[in-house]
Design an enzyme around this catalytic site. Structure first.
Site, PDB file in Angstrom:
ATOM      1  N   CYS A 192      -4.889   8.020   9.167  1.00 21.95           N
ATOM      2  CA  CYS A 192      -5.068   7.492  10.528  1.00 21.95           C
ATOM      3  C   CYS A 192      -4.707   8.541  11.570  1.00 21.95           C
ATOM      4  CB  CYS A 192      -4.181   6.271  10.729  1.00 21.95           C
ATOM      5  SG  CYS A 192      -4.654   4.865   9.720  1.00 21.95           S
ATOM      6  N   ARG A 212       0.556  14.952  12.988  1.00 23.53           N
ATOM      7  CA  ARG A 212       1.217  14.496  11.758  1.00 23.53           C
ATOM      8  C   ARG A 212       1.596  15.713  10.910  1.00 23.53           C
ATOM      9  NH1 ARG A 212      -1.373   8.885   9.583  1.00 23.53           N
ATOM     10  NH2 ARG A 212       0.711   8.734   8.728  1.00 23.53           N
ATOM     11  N   ASP A 215       4.094   0.293  12.111  1.00 21.86           N
ATOM     12  CA  ASP A 215       2.856  -0.217  11.517  1.00 21.86           C
ATOM     13  C   ASP A 215       2.592  -1.683  11.880  1.00 21.86           C
ATOM     14  OD1 ASP A 215       2.456   2.251  10.473  1.00 21.86           O
ATOM     15  OD2 ASP A 215       2.713   1.702   8.374  1.00 21.86           O
ATOM     16  N   ARG A 219      -8.941   0.327   3.917  1.00 20.60           N
ATOM     17  CA  ARG A 219      -8.006   1.269   3.278  1.00 20.60           C
ATOM     18  C   ARG A 219      -6.707   0.567   2.908  1.00 20.60           C
ATOM     19  NH1 ARG A 219      -6.080   5.243   6.829  1.00 20.60           N
ATOM     20  NH2 ARG A 219      -4.672   5.439   5.111  1.00 20.60           N
ATOM     21  N   LYS A 269       0.834  -1.208   0.000  1.00 23.01           N
ATOM     22  CA  LYS A 269       0.000   0.000   0.000  1.00 23.01           C
ATOM     23  C   LYS A 269       0.867   1.256   0.000  1.00 23.01           C
ATOM     24  CE  LYS A 269      -1.878   2.194   3.912  1.00 23.01           C
ATOM     25  NZ  LYS A 269      -1.506   3.569   3.778  1.00 23.01           N
ATOM     26  N   ASN A 270       1.842   1.299   0.908  1.00 18.30           N
ATOM     27  CA  ASN A 270       2.590   2.548   1.065  1.00 18.30           C
ATOM     28  C   ASN A 270       3.493   2.858  -0.126  1.00 18.30           C
ATOM     29  OD1 ASN A 270       1.296   3.088   3.418  1.00 18.30           O
ATOM     30  ND2 ASN A 270       2.988   2.483   4.770  1.00 18.30           N
TER      31      ASN A 270
END
Ligand code: UD1
Length: 419
Positions: A117, A122, A306, A398, A22-23
């Site tokens: 999230c 952030r 994560d 997601r 995903k990232n």
């Protein structure tokens, strides 16, 4: 409202094919904006963050064809606007990559502050600092970011903190800039290397990705006309490795890069699990109650934040006490309250959580507060005795392709139910 209903305990057994990361994928898609042409991306995870990324690119003028559920061909010849749709960009964190990519492509972008999230503050100050070093002006006004550059010029950029997002974003902005950019104190995560490999395949000149100094020699154009396959997902692989330990199962994960999993392997062995490494696949099994351990989350190659909640599930049932120190995010222990509802004994104080291992978890209704917390609850539900109902699935969707199907294939009793 949808929920996952998991009935446990089940020792997970069998094979899992790991999806694309995903990232990496959420950065590769905006990176296509730097190409004045066509490219194909394969091994894309079929998750909601990718669907939204594609919608954003289409709103900017890109033409996307789905070749199958994990592959797209994208034509970025005509980029028709420099305003990104605020309603879509606010849905996830990685929408900030539109800024670096559009600065490179059009010298201009207006985009909403990124969502994602809620893991604590952030900020994106390091991204902005990098863009400014290359000659852009960046203004923030009522939740909107306006970035503009008449001409981007390569420059030395020193990151005050190690940031995945800022490293990739500055790299994106530097690819078509005039001259050389160096990023010092760069992050080294596998998806940073993947984005650099993608851009180099398309004609960029990036060296040193995966080390803490990245050098980008600006080129005039990216040619496209190439096919690229997204790197396997380190975090999805780690989630299943820890699920094997938590449920005292035996899983073989296919399509992974075991080098990216070394910090997880080390901790699994430390708590008494077993790992066999085959390079592009890995077997993890555990036939006894894991022992307690201390963990500190760190940038790659350290233990990934994560995977901290999934490791927390293992430690909640370990023999003995454990401590997790979360060094990246301020607010990543919300899942511990949910595990406590399932019988765990965890005390979270600031950046530390203390675990008094219990013999068993039991099922309960629980709420996922964010993406990885949601995955941890699926693991906990599979290991726990009785029925666990997991709510707030939009977080899990997601980032995990078909989570319930993958868990079902390895024996979990899990259903998605609409209330
Ligand atoms: C990425 C990952 C996320 C992961 C995180 C850390 C994506 C889309 N998301 O998030 O899943 O948890 O890396 O591995 O890849 N920081 C600043 N200023 C900045 C940028 C970051 O102070 O400009 C701080 C953050 O608050 C945090 C730390 O730096 O404490 C690391 O953040 P960063 O690596 O940037 O995380 P993301 O890229 O947002």
């Amino acid at each position: 409202m949808e929920k996952l209903v998991v009935t446990g305990p089940t020792p997970l057994k069998g094979e899992v094919v790991i999806s694309g990361a995903k990232n990496a994928a959420v950065a590769l898609l905006p990176a296509t904006l730097l190409i004045d042409g066509v490219c194909t991306i394969e091994n894309l995870p079929n998750i909601s963050d990718i669907k939204i990324s594609c919608e954003i690119l289409e709103k900017l003028g890109a033409k996307i064809t789905w070749n199958n559920k994990n592959s797209i061909t994208i034509d970025t010849t005509n980029i028709t606007t420099t305003t990104a749709p605020l309603d879509l960009t606010s849905k996830f964190r990685a929408s900030y990559y539109i800024i670096g990519a559009m600065l490179g492509r059009k010298g201009e972008i207006e985009v909403g502050m990124p969502g994602g999230c809620k893991l604590g503050a952030r900020p994106i100050d390091q991204h902005i600092k990098g863009f400014e070093m290359l000659g852009a002006t960046v203004n923030l006004d009522r939740g909107t970011i306006y970035a503009k550059a008449d001409k981007l010029k390569g420059a030395p950029v020193y990151m005050d903190i190690v940031s995945v997002g800022a490293t990739i974003n500055v790299m994106l902005s530097a690819v078509l800039a005039e001259g050389t950019t160096t990023i010092d104190n760069a992050a080294k995560e596998p998806h940073i290397v993947d984005v650099a490999n993608f851009l180099n395949t398309m004609g960029a000149d990036i060296r040193g990705a995966g080390t803490d100094v990245i050098k980008i020699n600006g080129v005039k154009k990216l040619h496209g006309n190439a096919t690229y396959s997204v790197v396997p997902d380190q975090i999805e692989a780690g989630t299943f490795m820890l699920a094997a330990v938590a449920t005292r199962g035996d899983l073989t994960l296919k399509n992974c890069i075991t080098k990216h999993l070394e910090s997880i392997t080390a901790k699994i062995v430390e708590v008494g699990g077993n790992v066999e490494d085959y390079g592009d696949s890995i077997r993890v099994w555990c036939d006894k109650r894991p022992s307690g351990a201390n963990i500190k989350t760190l940038p790659y190659p350290g233990f990934p934040t994560d995977l901290q909640p999934q490791m927390g599930v293992v430690l909640s049932m370990a023999n003995g006490t454990s401590r997790i120190n979360e060094s990246i995010w301020d607010s990543r222990f919300q899942y511990t309250q949910e595990l406590n509802k399932m019988g765990a004994k965890i005390t979270a104080e600031g950046k530390n959580a203390f675990f008094e291992g219990v013999e068993k978890l039991h099922g309960a209704p629980v709420y996922s507060s964010d993406l990885r917390a949601g995955a941890a609850l699926v693991v906990a539900g599979t290991a726990a005795e009785g029925v666990t109902e997991i709510y707030n699935l939009e977080h899990i969707d997601r980032g995990y392709e078909n989570i319930e199907e993958k868990f079902r294939k390895i024996g979990a009793k899990i259903e998605r139910v609409t209330e």
